[in-house]
Design a protein around this motif. Structure first.
Motif, PDB file in Angstrom:
ATOM      1  N   VAL A 136      -1.212-112.918  41.502  1.00 59.23           N
ATOM      2  CA  VAL A 136       0.181-112.479  42.326  1.00 59.23           C
ATOM      3  C   VAL A 136       0.194-110.925  42.405  1.00 59.23           C
ATOM      4  CG1 VAL A 136       1.303-114.471  41.473  1.00 59.23           C
ATOM      5  CG2 VAL A 136       1.941-112.273  40.309  1.00 59.23           C
ATOM      6  N   LEU A 137       0.996-110.637  43.581  1.00 58.70           N
ATOM      7  CA  LEU A 137       1.343-109.136  43.819  1.00 58.70           C
ATOM      8  C   LEU A 137       2.786-108.829  43.914  1.00 58.70           C
ATOM      9  CD1 LEU A 137      -1.746-109.917  45.173  1.00 58.70           C
ATOM     10  CD2 LEU A 137      -1.625-107.667  46.001  1.00 58.70           C
ATOM     11  N   VAL A 138       3.235-108.152  43.439  1.00 61.39           N
ATOM     12  CA  VAL A 138       4.513-107.497  43.416  1.00 61.39           C
ATOM     13  C   VAL A 138       4.697-106.215  43.569  1.00 61.39           C
ATOM     14  CG1 VAL A 138       5.579-109.635  42.673  1.00 61.39           C
ATOM     15  CG2 VAL A 138       5.142-107.436  41.134  1.00 61.39           C
ATOM     16  N   PRO A 139       5.664-105.361  44.122  1.00 62.58           N
ATOM     17  CA  PRO A 139       6.073-104.153  44.244  1.00 62.58           C
ATOM     18  C   PRO A 139       6.566-103.671  42.918  1.00 62.58           C
ATOM     19  CG  PRO A 139       7.451-105.119  46.230  1.00 62.58           C
ATOM     20  CD  PRO A 139       6.597-106.321  44.956  1.00 62.58           C
ATOM     21  N   ALA A 140       6.248-102.526  42.669  1.00 66.16           N
ATOM     22  CA  ALA A 140       6.598-101.754  41.267  1.00 66.16           C
ATOM     23  C   ALA A 140       7.996-101.273  41.389  1.00 66.16           C
ATOM     24  CB  ALA A 140       5.697-100.668  40.716  1.00 66.16           C
ATOM     25  N   LEU A 173      11.127-106.907  40.581  1.00 71.18           N
ATOM     26  CA  LEU A 173      10.397-107.187  39.375  1.00 71.18           C
ATOM     27  C   LEU A 173       9.323-106.040  38.991  1.00 71.18           C
ATOM     28  CD1 LEU A 173       8.916-110.981  40.054  1.00 71.18           C
ATOM     29  CD2 LEU A 173      10.792-110.269  38.733  1.00 71.18           C
ATOM     30  N   GLY A 174       9.814-104.792  39.439  1.00 75.36           N
ATOM     31  CA  GLY A 174       9.374-103.526  39.262  1.00 75.36           C
ATOM     32  C   GLY A 174       9.138-103.138  37.966  1.00 75.36           C
ATOM     33  N   ASP A 175       9.617-103.813  36.815  1.00 78.01           N
ATOM     34  CA  ASP A 175       9.314-103.314  35.460  1.00 78.01           C
ATOM     35  C   ASP A 175       8.186-104.162  35.109  1.00 78.01           C
ATOM     36  OD1 ASP A 175      10.603-102.073  32.918  1.00 78.01           O
ATOM     37  OD2 ASP A 175      10.232-104.358  32.445  1.00 78.01           O
ATOM     38  N   ALA A 176       7.131-103.158  34.680  1.00 81.46           N
ATOM     39  CA  ALA A 176       5.987-103.771  34.548  1.00 81.46           C
ATOM     40  C   ALA A 176       6.088-104.603  33.030  1.00 81.46           C
ATOM     41  CB  ALA A 176       4.936-102.619  34.064  1.00 81.46           C
ATOM     42  N   GLN A 177       6.678-104.140  31.944  1.00 83.00           N
ATOM     43  CA  GLN A 177       6.914-105.171  30.881  1.00 83.00           C
ATOM     44  C   GLN A 177       7.513-106.286  31.011  1.00 83.00           C
ATOM     45  OE1 GLN A 177       8.252-102.491  27.586  1.00 83.00           O
ATOM     46  NE2 GLN A 177       6.721-101.057  27.778  1.00 83.00           N
ATOM     47  N   GLY A 178       8.651-106.337  31.666  1.00 83.55           N
ATOM     48  CA  GLY A 178       9.137-107.433  32.239  1.00 83.55           C
ATOM     49  C   GLY A 178       8.300-108.395  32.838  1.00 83.55           C
ATOM     50  N   LEU A 179       7.770-107.743  33.820  1.00 84.68           N
ATOM     51  CA  LEU A 179       6.683-108.695  34.621  1.00 84.68           C
ATOM     52  C   LEU A 179       5.741-109.520  33.782  1.00 84.68           C
ATOM     53  CD1 LEU A 179       5.942-109.537  37.414  1.00 84.68           C
ATOM     54  CD2 LEU A 179       4.466-107.759  37.543  1.00 84.68           C
ATOM     55  N   LEU A 296      -1.924-103.466  37.696  1.00 88.42           N
ATOM     56  CA  LEU A 296      -0.657-102.772  38.402  1.00 88.42           C
ATOM     57  C   LEU A 296      -1.143-101.844  39.238  1.00 88.42           C
ATOM     58  CD1 LEU A 296       1.656-102.277  35.560  1.00 88.42           C
ATOM     59  CD2 LEU A 296       1.589-104.037  37.006  1.00 88.42           C
ATOM     60  N   TYR A 297      -0.563-101.878  40.700  1.00 92.23           N
ATOM     61  CA  TYR A 297      -0.988-101.070  41.509  1.00 92.23           C
ATOM     62  C   TYR A 297       0.115-100.338  41.841  1.00 92.23           C
ATOM     63  CZ  TYR A 297      -5.170-103.920  43.069  1.00 92.23           C
ATOM     64  OH  TYR A 297      -6.178-104.752  42.818  1.00 92.23           O
ATOM     65  N   SER A 298      -0.154 -99.069  42.189  1.00 89.46           N
ATOM     66  CA  SER A 298       0.919 -98.134  42.392  1.00 89.46           C
ATOM     67  C   SER A 298       1.963 -98.634  43.616  1.00 89.46           C
ATOM     68  CB  SER A 298       0.481 -96.738  42.986  1.00 89.46           C
ATOM     69  OG  SER A 298      -0.214 -96.162  41.934  1.00 89.46           O
ATOM     70  N   TYR A 299       3.075 -98.967  43.113  1.00 85.57           N
ATOM     71  CA  TYR A 299       4.296 -99.522  43.945  1.00 85.57           C
ATOM     72  C   TYR A 299       3.629-100.943  44.325  1.00 85.57           C
ATOM     73  CZ  TYR A 299       6.673-101.046  48.168  1.00 85.57           C
ATOM     74  OH  TYR A 299       7.569-101.721  48.937  1.00 85.57           O
ATOM     75  N   ALA A 300       2.567-101.128  44.469  1.00 90.09           N
ATOM     76  CA  ALA A 300       2.299-102.464  45.102  1.00 90.09           C
ATOM     77  C   ALA A 300       2.026-103.784  44.243  1.00 90.09           C
ATOM     78  CB  ALA A 300       1.053-102.366  46.132  1.00 90.09           C
ATOM     79  N   HIS A 301       1.321-103.796  43.177  1.00 87.85           N
ATOM     80  CA  HIS A 301       0.737-105.053  42.608  1.00 87.85           C
ATOM     81  C   HIS A 301       0.733-105.125  41.260  1.00 87.85           C
ATOM     82  CE1 HIS A 301      -1.287-103.613  46.245  1.00 87.85           C
ATOM     83  NE2 HIS A 301      -0.684-104.752  46.913  1.00 87.85           N
ATOM     84  N   ALA A 302       1.094-106.381  40.819  1.00 86.79           N
ATOM     85  CA  ALA A 302       0.658-106.752  39.570  1.00 86.79           C
ATOM     86  C   ALA A 302      -0.085-108.314  39.976  1.00 86.79           C
ATOM     87  CB  ALA A 302       1.722-107.416  38.719  1.00 86.79           C
ATOM     88  N   CYS A 303      -1.255-108.114  39.189  1.00 89.86           N
ATOM     89  CA  CYS A 303      -2.327-109.319  39.369  1.00 89.86           C
ATOM     90  C   CYS A 303      -2.468-109.989  38.213  1.00 89.86           C
ATOM     91  CB  CYS A 303      -3.370-108.748  40.379  1.00 89.86           C
ATOM     92  SG  CYS A 303      -4.761-110.116  40.554  1.00 89.86           S
ATOM     93  N   ILE A 304      -2.322-111.337  38.004  1.00 92.97           N
ATOM     94  CA  ILE A 304      -2.827-111.993  36.949  1.00 92.97           C
ATOM     95  C   ILE A 304      -4.007-113.107  37.110  1.00 92.97           C
ATOM     96  CG2 ILE A 304      -2.186-113.915  35.339  1.00 92.97           C
ATOM     97  CD1 ILE A 304      -1.208-111.261  34.373  1.00 92.97           C
TER      98      ILE A 304
END
Length: 316
Positions: A136-140, A173-179, A296-304
């Motif tokens: 998945v990808l979400v904004p930071a 969902l921009g908080d990395a730890q919460g994500l 984690l991509y700058s602004y853009a993504h978290a990928c699992i």
């Protein structure tokens, strides 16, 4: 997807015509690459919108593969079908995907997880239907993206706090730890993170404002006078990001990107809360080791990715 963020046909058309080429299209290759999509794969694009990721996936999987896009918005699906009638599009809820266990190789979701009433439920559903990988990808965070902070401030001042909520939902969902915690609760173990920076360009400040407004339900009923006031405010506030030719250009950054490196979470459970197996026997070897990755991509993504092949993400 939240009913609050359902788009009508006009907004869906604007989304495809403006938002996709200006912003969303550039991220699809990153998502598909991180998910390990390859020739012959069966790929499910969850909350597919007008189908930018599904279209990109079709080029990767080739004639021997299959791509299916699912979305709760009929308007989005109508536009997706109009653009690519040769692909399969189906209406469905991410919280209850209408597919069998292990029915696809890979399930992906780009820039939509933040709209779901319960992201953890959606992640579990994606894990249920995918036999090899989930990505998945979400904004930071909004605070990591100053141009959007200024834009959302202008929207709040001229259209109200509720309008601001519509244009800042992307960053929920921009908080990395919460994500990462959400992925863990869904049965994925986070083992690493990465950060990159991406740049985007709009022809003008007005084009940026219109793209952001028309890509949300706000665009359907915003009075012309209010839109004009937001444009005028942004022309002033966004001057630092305007080039000599009048185009608006800025980087997406996540300054805290490296802080989760080496994060260790609880192992992947053998069974989900509902009692069903985490994965089928053929892929259980991947989750016994708790093997997953988060990017984690700058602004853009978290990928699992739940796939042992994704170890390359941590070596690059």
């Amino acid at each position: 997807m939240s009913e609050t963020f359902q788009l009508g046909r006009k907004a869906a058309q604007a989304y495809e015509a403006v938002f996709v080429p200006a912003f969303f299209a550039q991220w699809a290759p990153h998502l598909l690459g991180a998910a390990g999509v390859r020739g012959g794969d069966q790929v499910l694009d969850v909350a597919c919108g007008t189908g930018v990721v599904a279209r990109a996936a079709r080029e990767v999987v080739g004639p021997s593969g299959r791509v299916l896009g699912v979305d709760l918005s009929q308007a989005m699906l109508d536009v997706a079908r109009q653009v690519r009638p040769d692909l399969a599009w189906q209406r469905g809820d991410a919280a209850a995907l209408p597919f069998d266990v292990n029915s696809v190789d890979v399930a992906v979701c780009q820039m939509a997880m933040m709209f779901f009433p319960d992201p953890v439920v959606a992640l579990r559903e994606m894990g249920r239907v995918a036999r090899r990988a989930v990505a998945v990808l979400v904004p930071a965070a909004l605070a990591a993206n100053p141009p959007f902070v200024r834009f959302s401030g202008a929207v709040a001042d001229h259209a109200g706090v509720s309008a601001r909520g519509l244009v800042t939902t992307y960053f929920a969902l921009g908080d990395a730890q919460g994500l990462a915690a959400s992925f863990t609760r869904a049965g994925l173990r986070v083992t690493s993170t990465r950060t990159v920076t991406a740049r985007t360009t709009y022809p003008s400040v007005d084009a940026f404002v219109d793209t952001e407004i028309d890509g949300t339900p706000l665009g359907d009923g915003l009075p012309d006078g209010v839109r004009a006031a937001i444009r005028a405010r942004c022309r002033s506030d966004l001057v630092p990001y305007v080039r000599a030719d009048g185009a608006l250009a800025f980087d997406f950054r996540e300054p805290r990107g490296g802080r989760l490196a080496g994060l260790s979470t609880s192992p992947v459970p053998a069974r989900r809360p509902d009692g069903s197996p985490t994965v089928a026997r053929r892929s259980r070897r991947f989750t016994r080791a708790g093997q997953a990755s988060i990017r984690l991509y700058s602004y853009a993504h978290a990928c699992i990715c739940r796939d042992r092949r994704c170890q390359w993400l941590r070596r690059r």
